[in-house]
Scaffold this motif. Structure first.
Motif, mmCIF file in Angstrom:
data_model
loop_
_atom_site.group_PDB
_atom_site.id
_atom_site.type_symbol
_atom_site.label_atom_id
_atom_site.label_comp_id
_atom_site.label_asym_id
_atom_site.label_seq_id
_atom_site.Cartn_x
_atom_site.Cartn_y
_atom_site.Cartn_z
ATOM 1 N N GLU A 180 0.851 -1.192 0.000
ATOM 2 C CA GLU A 180 0.000 0.000 0.000
ATOM 3 C C GLU A 180 0.883 1.237 0.000
ATOM 4 O OE1 GLU A 180 -3.334 0.099 -1.154
ATOM 5 O OE2 GLU A 180 -2.603 2.038 -0.550
ATOM 6 N N ALA A 181 0.379 2.278 -0.630
ATOM 7 C CA ALA A 181 1.161 3.511 -0.760
ATOM 8 C C ALA A 181 1.372 4.145 0.609
ATOM 9 C CB ALA A 181 0.421 4.485 -1.659
ATOM 10 N N SER A 182 2.619 4.434 0.912
ATOM 11 C CA SER A 182 2.884 5.200 2.124
ATOM 12 C C SER A 182 3.334 6.584 1.690
ATOM 13 C CB SER A 182 3.966 4.525 2.955
ATOM 14 O OG SER A 182 5.128 4.385 2.182
ATOM 15 N N GLY A 236 -1.364 1.926 -21.647
ATOM 16 C CA GLY A 236 -1.309 0.516 -22.034
ATOM 17 C C GLY A 236 -1.205 -0.437 -20.852
ATOM 18 N N LEU A 237 -1.132 0.107 -19.634
ATOM 19 C CA LEU A 237 -1.071 -0.773 -18.464
ATOM 20 C C LEU A 237 -2.487 -1.069 -17.959
ATOM 21 C CD1 LEU A 237 1.872 0.565 -16.249
ATOM 22 C CD2 LEU A 237 1.938 -0.735 -18.371
ATOM 23 N N ASN A 238 -2.670 -2.261 -17.386
ATOM 24 C CA ASN A 238 -3.970 -2.566 -16.777
ATOM 25 C C ASN A 238 -4.035 -1.963 -15.369
ATOM 26 O OD1 ASN A 238 -2.763 -4.353 -14.911
ATOM 27 N ND2 ASN A 238 -2.895 -6.055 -16.358
ATOM 28 N N THR A 239 -5.192 -2.107 -14.742
ATOM 29 C CA THR A 239 -5.412 -1.464 -13.442
ATOM 30 C C THR A 239 -4.385 -1.914 -12.416
ATOM 31 O OG1 THR A 239 -7.728 -1.651 -13.998
ATOM 32 C CG2 THR A 239 -7.228 -0.906 -11.782
ATOM 33 N N TYR A 240 -4.120 -3.213 -12.400
ATOM 34 C CA TYR A 240 -3.173 -3.749 -11.434
ATOM 35 C C TYR A 240 -1.773 -3.179 -11.694
ATOM 36 C CZ TYR A 240 -0.064 -6.945 -9.045
ATOM 37 O OH TYR A 240 0.927 -7.462 -8.268
ATOM 38 N N GLU A 241 -1.353 -3.202 -12.968
ATOM 39 C CA GLU A 241 -0.020 -2.697 -13.318
ATOM 40 C C GLU A 241 0.103 -1.202 -12.997
ATOM 41 O OE1 GLU A 241 1.209 -5.532 -17.113
ATOM 42 O OE2 GLU A 241 -0.235 -3.927 -17.433
ATOM 43 N N THR A 242 -0.987 -0.461 -13.204
ATOM 44 C CA THR A 242 -0.971 0.976 -12.927
ATOM 45 C C THR A 242 -0.790 1.228 -11.430
ATOM 46 O OG1 THR A 242 -2.362 1.391 -14.844
ATOM 47 C CG2 THR A 242 -2.255 3.136 -13.204
ATOM 48 N N ARG A 243 -1.456 0.415 -10.596
ATOM 49 C CA ARG A 243 -1.273 0.534 -9.139
ATOM 50 C C ARG A 243 0.194 0.287 -8.780
ATOM 51 N NH1 ARG A 243 -3.809 1.613 -5.082
ATOM 52 N NH2 ARG A 243 -5.923 2.323 -5.442
ATOM 53 N N GLU A 244 0.746 -0.784 -9.358
ATOM 54 C CA GLU A 244 2.157 -1.106 -9.098
ATOM 55 C C GLU A 244 3.068 0.036 -9.527
ATOM 56 O OE1 GLU A 244 3.601 -5.604 -8.937
ATOM 57 O OE2 GLU A 244 3.402 -4.747 -10.942
ATOM 58 N N GLY A 259 2.384 3.125 -9.589
ATOM 59 C CA GLY A 259 2.308 4.168 -8.566
ATOM 60 C C GLY A 259 3.287 3.913 -7.435
ATOM 61 N N GLU A 260 3.366 2.667 -7.002
ATOM 62 C CA GLU A 260 4.309 2.293 -5.931
ATOM 63 C C GLU A 260 5.749 2.500 -6.392
ATOM 64 O OE1 GLU A 260 3.328 1.529 -2.932
ATOM 65 O OE2 GLU A 260 1.248 1.691 -3.601
ATOM 66 N N ILE A 261 6.002 2.149 -7.658
ATOM 67 C CA ILE A 261 7.362 2.290 -8.186
ATOM 68 C C ILE A 261 7.755 3.768 -8.263
ATOM 69 C CG2 ILE A 261 8.719 2.023 -10.312
ATOM 70 C CD1 ILE A 261 7.201 -0.757 -10.548
ATOM 71 N N ILE A 262 6.807 4.616 -8.648
ATOM 72 C CA ILE A 262 7.097 6.054 -8.706
ATOM 73 C C ILE A 262 7.382 6.586 -7.293
ATOM 74 C CG2 ILE A 262 6.187 8.340 -9.290
ATOM 75 C CD1 ILE A 262 4.656 6.952 -11.616
ATOM 76 N N MET A 302 -6.184 9.571 -14.798
ATOM 77 C CA MET A 302 -6.475 10.535 -13.725
ATOM 78 C C MET A 302 -6.465 9.886 -12.348
ATOM 79 S SD MET A 302 -6.410 13.463 -14.744
ATOM 80 C CE MET A 302 -5.307 13.032 -16.069
ATOM 81 N N GLY A 303 -6.777 8.598 -12.280
ATOM 82 C CA GLY A 303 -6.713 7.903 -10.997
ATOM 83 C C GLY A 303 -5.299 7.966 -10.445
ATOM 84 N N LEU A 304 -4.338 7.615 -11.284
ATOM 85 C CA LEU A 304 -2.929 7.641 -10.876
ATOM 86 C C LEU A 304 -2.482 9.062 -10.551
ATOM 87 C CD1 LEU A 304 -0.215 6.118 -10.544
ATOM 88 C CD2 LEU A 304 0.227 6.571 -12.969
#
Ligand SMILES: Nc1ncnc2c1ncn2[C@@H]1O[C@H](COP(=O)(O)OP(=O)(O)OP(=O)(O)O)[C@@H](O)[C@H]1O
Ligand SMILES: [Mg+2]
Length: 266
Positions: free
Chosen positions: A2-4, A193-201, A203-206, A223-225
């Motif tokens: 989860e994002a901290s 081109g990323l799916n929802t799961y990949e986009t969440r990941e 975000g963590e990588i950023i 816009m979610g990201l």
């Protein structure tokens, strides 16, 4: 994971100052009178409709295009007029809207290309394989694996880059950009081109990139990201800034909704 969300520096030092940047193509302004400041350690998003000038702005910041007028001060130094490789070596890295990897090189080799931007001996000497260079190369492999670890691709180090699924190729671009040792990272639609799961990941990588001390600019249509991870959002429309503020301010700005978010959110 989860994002901290770490605390943002309230009044930090500005790592980048863009002043009245303008670039026209055949009489049409792709970027017009754009000024903004970037605090060290922040994640700032740049959004806007297709053709708003986001990629052109990156091309100006990284020395691919010369602006018609304006100034870009990066860590106290004017960088307009410097060639792209010099700007890279000062610590500005980017990823591209269209993936630009070496598909027939391995994942590891692609990251090592990024490392060579800052190695003492460089590509040519590395190919001569003197003992000192061999040691340097061993260190570089270790460094490269470290960057692959940040984006979760360390297990794929010996795969061909072109054989990776699309989403992982985007992450490999981030790892390669990190390998140049940046102070600022410019991401151009990394979630495209990323799916929802990949986009969440992603975000963590950023967040991970930011936590390594790298200031991040995020050009993105997701816009979610954008609203989840950015501290500030800047909105471009026809090359001009029409709004700048926190995600909440931007979400509720009538002008932004009319120019962009209305279409994007429906
Ligand atoms: N090399 C060029 N020659 C002529 N016009 C260009 C060139 N590069 C960009 N443009 C124009 O400048 C404007 C801004 O384009 P740009 O690619 O920066 O937009 P963008 O915000 O990145 O859009 P997208 O969201 O689709 O990626 C567009 O009108 C585009 O057609
Ligand atoms: Mg673009």
């Amino acid at each position: 994971m989860e994002a901290s969300r770490a605390l943002w520096p309230e009044n930090g030092h500005h790592i980048l100052e863009v002043r009245e940047l303008t670039k026209t193509f055949g009489g049409l302004a792709a970027v017009k009178d754009v000024s903004f400041k970037l605090r060290k350690g922040m994640i700032k998003a740049i959004i806007g409709p297709n053709g708003a000038g986001k990629t052109t702005l990156y091309d100006l910041l990284t020395g691919i295009y010369l602006p018609d007028s304006g100034s870009v001060v990066f860590e106290g130094r004017e960088i307009i007029g410097m060639p792209p490789h010099r700007i890279t070596s000062l610590g500005m890295a980017r990823t591209f809207q269209t993936i630009r990897l070496f598909p027939r090189m391995t994942v590891l080799e692609n990251v090592m290309v990024g490392l060579h931007h800052r190695t003492r001996s460089g590509m040519l000497k590395a190919s001569l394989k003197l003992p000192s260079e061999r040691r340097e190369e061993r260190d570089m492999v270790e460094d490269a694996l470290g960057y692959l670890d940040i984006v979760g691709l360390d297990m794929q180090a010996s795969s061909l880059a072109g054989a990776l699924p699309f989403g992982q190729q985007r992450l490999l671009e981030v790892a390669r950009a990190m390998a140049t040792g940046p102070r600022i990272m410019l991401l151009d639609e990394p979630a495209s081109g990323l799916n929802t799961y990949e986009t969440r990941e992603l975000g963590e990588i950023i967040y991970g990139v930011r936590d390594k001390g790298v200031t991040v600019i995020l050009v993105e249509h997701d816009m979610g990201l954008v609203m989840r991870i950015s501290e500030e959002v800047l909105v471009l429309d026809y090359g001009e800034i029409i709004a700048e503020g926190t995600p909440d301010e931007i979400r509720n700005d009538p002008r932004v909704i009319e120019a962009y978010l209305g279409a994007e959110l429906t």
